[in-house]
Design a protein around this motif. Structure first.
Motif, PDB file in Angstrom:
ATOM      1  N   ASN A  92      36.554  25.169  18.197  1.00  0.00           N
ATOM      2  CA  ASN A  92      37.648  24.261  18.530  1.00  0.00           C
ATOM      3  C   ASN A  92      37.619  24.053  20.041  1.00  0.00           C
ATOM      4  O   ASN A  92      38.254  24.753  20.814  1.00  0.00           O
ATOM      5  CB  ASN A  92      38.992  24.816  18.060  1.00  0.00           C
ATOM      6  CG  ASN A  92      39.193  26.268  18.440  1.00  0.00           C
ATOM      7  OD1 ASN A  92      38.258  27.068  18.437  1.00  0.00           O
ATOM      8  ND2 ASN A  92      40.415  26.629  18.786  1.00  0.00           N
ATOM      9  N   ASN A  95      41.705  20.092  22.904  1.00  0.00           N
ATOM     10  CA  ASN A  95      42.913  19.666  22.213  1.00  0.00           C
ATOM     11  C   ASN A  95      43.399  18.377  22.864  1.00  0.00           C
ATOM     12  O   ASN A  95      43.482  18.289  24.095  1.00  0.00           O
ATOM     13  CB  ASN A  95      43.985  20.758  22.315  1.00  0.00           C
ATOM     14  CG  ASN A  95      45.159  20.497  21.384  1.00  0.00           C
ATOM     15  OD1 ASN A  95      45.821  19.472  21.493  1.00  0.00           O
ATOM     16  ND2 ASN A  95      45.430  21.425  20.494  1.00  0.00           N
ATOM     17  N   SER A  97      46.363  16.903  22.069  1.00  0.00           N
ATOM     18  CA  SER A  97      47.799  16.759  21.890  1.00  0.00           C
ATOM     19  C   SER A  97      48.435  16.263  23.182  1.00  0.00           C
ATOM     20  O   SER A  97      48.070  16.691  24.282  1.00  0.00           O
ATOM     21  CB  SER A  97      48.424  18.106  21.490  1.00  0.00           C
ATOM     22  OG  SER A  97      49.842  18.024  21.526  1.00  0.00           O
ATOM     23  N   HIS A 148      35.566  16.358  14.592  1.00  0.00           N
ATOM     24  CA  HIS A 148      36.716  15.831  13.863  1.00  0.00           C
ATOM     25  C   HIS A 148      37.991  16.469  14.388  1.00  0.00           C
ATOM     26  O   HIS A 148      37.968  17.549  14.974  1.00  0.00           O
ATOM     27  CB  HIS A 148      36.584  16.085  12.360  1.00  0.00           C
ATOM     28  CG  HIS A 148      36.490  17.539  11.996  1.00  0.00           C
ATOM     29  ND1 HIS A 148      35.301  18.257  12.079  1.00  0.00           N
ATOM     30  CD2 HIS A 148      37.424  18.430  11.571  1.00  0.00           C
ATOM     31  CE1 HIS A 148      35.520  19.509  11.701  1.00  0.00           C
ATOM     32  NE2 HIS A 148      36.793  19.635  11.388  1.00  0.00           N
ATOM     33  N   GLU A 149      39.090  15.782  14.161  1.00  0.00           N
ATOM     34  CA  GLU A 149      40.389  16.272  14.611  1.00  0.00           C
ATOM     35  C   GLU A 149      41.129  16.937  13.458  1.00  0.00           C
ATOM     36  O   GLU A 149      41.221  16.389  12.363  1.00  0.00           O
ATOM     37  CB  GLU A 149      41.229  15.130  15.170  1.00  0.00           C
ATOM     38  CG  GLU A 149      42.615  15.571  15.630  1.00  0.00           C
ATOM     39  CD  GLU A 149      43.472  14.419  16.125  1.00  0.00           C
ATOM     40  OE1 GLU A 149      44.672  14.630  16.367  1.00  0.00           O
ATOM     41  OE2 GLU A 149      42.928  13.297  16.248  1.00  0.00           O
ATOM     42  N   GLY A 153      46.130  18.024  17.144  1.00  0.00           N
ATOM     43  CA  GLY A 153      45.194  17.564  18.152  1.00  0.00           C
ATOM     44  C   GLY A 153      43.967  18.415  18.376  1.00  0.00           C
ATOM     45  O   GLY A 153      43.215  18.193  19.332  1.00  0.00           O
ATOM     46  N   GLN A 154      43.710  19.386  17.506  1.00  0.00           N
ATOM     47  CA  GLN A 154      42.575  20.287  17.689  1.00  0.00           C
ATOM     48  C   GLN A 154      41.278  19.595  17.272  1.00  0.00           C
ATOM     49  O   GLN A 154      41.193  19.022  16.203  1.00  0.00           O
ATOM     50  CB  GLN A 154      42.774  21.550  16.851  1.00  0.00           C
ATOM     51  CG  GLN A 154      44.038  22.311  17.187  1.00  0.00           C
ATOM     52  CD  GLN A 154      44.429  23.310  16.114  1.00  0.00           C
ATOM     53  OE1 GLN A 154      43.873  23.298  15.014  1.00  0.00           O
ATOM     54  NE2 GLN A 154      45.381  24.158  16.421  1.00  0.00           N
ATOM     55  N   LEU A 155      40.248  19.680  18.140  1.00  0.00           N
ATOM     56  CA  LEU A 155      38.953  19.077  17.856  1.00  0.00           C
ATOM     57  C   LEU A 155      37.932  20.161  17.538  1.00  0.00           C
ATOM     58  O   LEU A 155      37.788  21.124  18.291  1.00  0.00           O
ATOM     59  CB  LEU A 155      38.465  18.246  19.047  1.00  0.00           C
ATOM     60  CG  LEU A 155      39.355  17.071  19.467  1.00  0.00           C
ATOM     61  CD1 LEU A 155      38.652  16.248  20.536  1.00  0.00           C
ATOM     62  CD2 LEU A 155      39.735  16.202  18.280  1.00  0.00           C
TER      63      LEU A 155
END
Length: 390
Positions: A92, A95, A97, A148-149, A153-155
């Motif tokens: 991850n 983010n 967000s 992907h998200e 908002g975590q990628l």
């Protein structure tokens, strides 16, 4: 001595060449030779980076891009051990967000904007302003890494954290960074003003059972904290170096950690059960999953709340809202409707209340929560059902 910002990327995984004479990516394809210093016991380098994790690699890459000769020292046999386990193996890496003020690493007072905060605790916000997530995303996309998200908002990488590993390694190689693995820093000290060696700092390290030293104009301390000491080889080197330079070191305590419960707690039977909650502590709230483990409670909600458990060394109360998508009035209305439905069925067998809770919560949790918590506090039988109050 420069202490770098830890970027919004959990880390960097290892490549396979033990002595770093040649890099290899996740696919096993060579990434090209890694520059190696000329076998000197004493050598000079303008920048020495301590630690081959996310922060160290990004710092080394940046310094190298600016034309500075860079040597990176990593005590482990491989780079970035923590990154390889991040995000469940998918990393991850940032983010997006919009509400970064409520991120676990933010120390902003509630209601204040980034530009208004000038306190010492605003460091992370200043760093995010200078290096926002968009810059790291652009780097990821330039290497063709698909992502992907997830929620909040975590990628995450579509494939593997090792893609981030390869990316950062390639960037360091392109920036001509010399990388030494199995090279453990022993000490950093100010260079003697009368010494003949160039550089402001003297870095002593061990490699291949030999003690060596470097002289540097700058030392970047990016060797991480104390977490994952057993699995990732983390040490207290950063704290020791800070104290040796008379830098103030705040109290060290765990952050982003699970909650341990009494070994005899009834929740031990819930290992593997997860549910969505709102974990609140003080004025902070995190609506995420919790996960019951054999030792207590983990999961994103508890991990983030753990950074706020202590206020001047006094623990705070942690509250878990088990139905965060319903307010108190909605819950009471739902229970009343369920009780009326049970009464209208006129069944000889009254439905236990735990059965009704299982409509909203995982079955194992609903049964245990009713038997061990609710029924005891209400002083009713564990088999009691819902009744309409007249």
């Amino acid at each position: 001595m420069h202490v770098p910002w830890v970027p919004p990327c959990p880390g960097f995984a290892a490549h396979r060449a033990r002595n770093l004479t040649q890099g290899a990516g996740a696919s096993g394809r060579p990434l090209g030779p890694v520059r190696r210093a000329q076998g000197r016991t004493t050598s000079a380098a303008p920048v020495v980076v301590l630690g081959g994790g996310a922060a160290g690699l990004l710092a080394a890459m940046t310094a190298g891009r600016r034309g500075r000769p860079v040597i990176l020292l990593e005590k482990n046999a491989v780079l970035g051990k923590k990154i390889r386990i991040s995000g469940g193996g998918r990393c991850n890496f940032t983010n997006i967000s919009e509400n970064l003020q409520k991120a676990y690493h933010s120390s902003l007072p509630e209601g204040e904007l980034v530009e208004e905060v000038q306190s010492d605790g605003s460091f992370f916000q200043k760093a995010f302003k200078r290096y926002p997530p968009e810059k790291f995303i652009a780097l990821v996309e330039s290497h063709g890494i698909k992502y992907h998200e997830k929620k909040l908002g975590q990628l995450f990488c579509n494939k593997s954290a090792r893609q981030i590993v390869d990316m950062l390694q390639q960037e360091c190689l392109a920036a001509s960074v010399d990388v030494y693995t199995e090279a453990e820093c022993l000490s950093v000290s100010a260079a003697s003003a009368s010494g003949s060696e160039a550089g402001r700092f003297r870095v002593v390290y061990s490699k291949e059972e030999e003690t060596k030293e470097l002289h540097a104009e700058a030392v970047v301390v990016a060797c991480g904290g104390l977490s994952y000491a057993k699995t990732c080889g983390a040490t207290d080197l950063a704290q020791r170096l800070a104290r040796s330079f008379d830098l103030k070191v705040s109290g060290v305590r765990p952050g982003l950690v699970p909650l341990r419960l009494d070994p005899n707690a009834w929740t031990r039977s819930l290992t593997g059960v997860s549910l969505q909650v709102a974990a609140s502590i003080g004025n902070m709230s995190f609506e995420e999953q919790i996960l019951f483990t054999h030792q207590g409670i983990s999961g994103p909600a508890v991990l983030q709340a753990s950074s706020y458990w202590y206020d001047h060394d006094h623990p705070k109360a942690l509250r878990l809202d088990l139905l965060p998508y319903m307010n108190e009035e909605d819950v009471l209305h739902w229970l009343q409707r369920r009780a009326e439905s049970c009464r209208n069925r006129q069944s000889q067998r009254r439905m236990p209340a735990s059965e009704e809770l299982a409509r909203k919560l995982p079955r194992r949790f609903a049964d245990g929560f009713w038997i061990h918590e609710v029924s005891q506090r209400l002083h009713v039988s564990p088999s009691a059902g819902l009744e309409v109050e007249h």
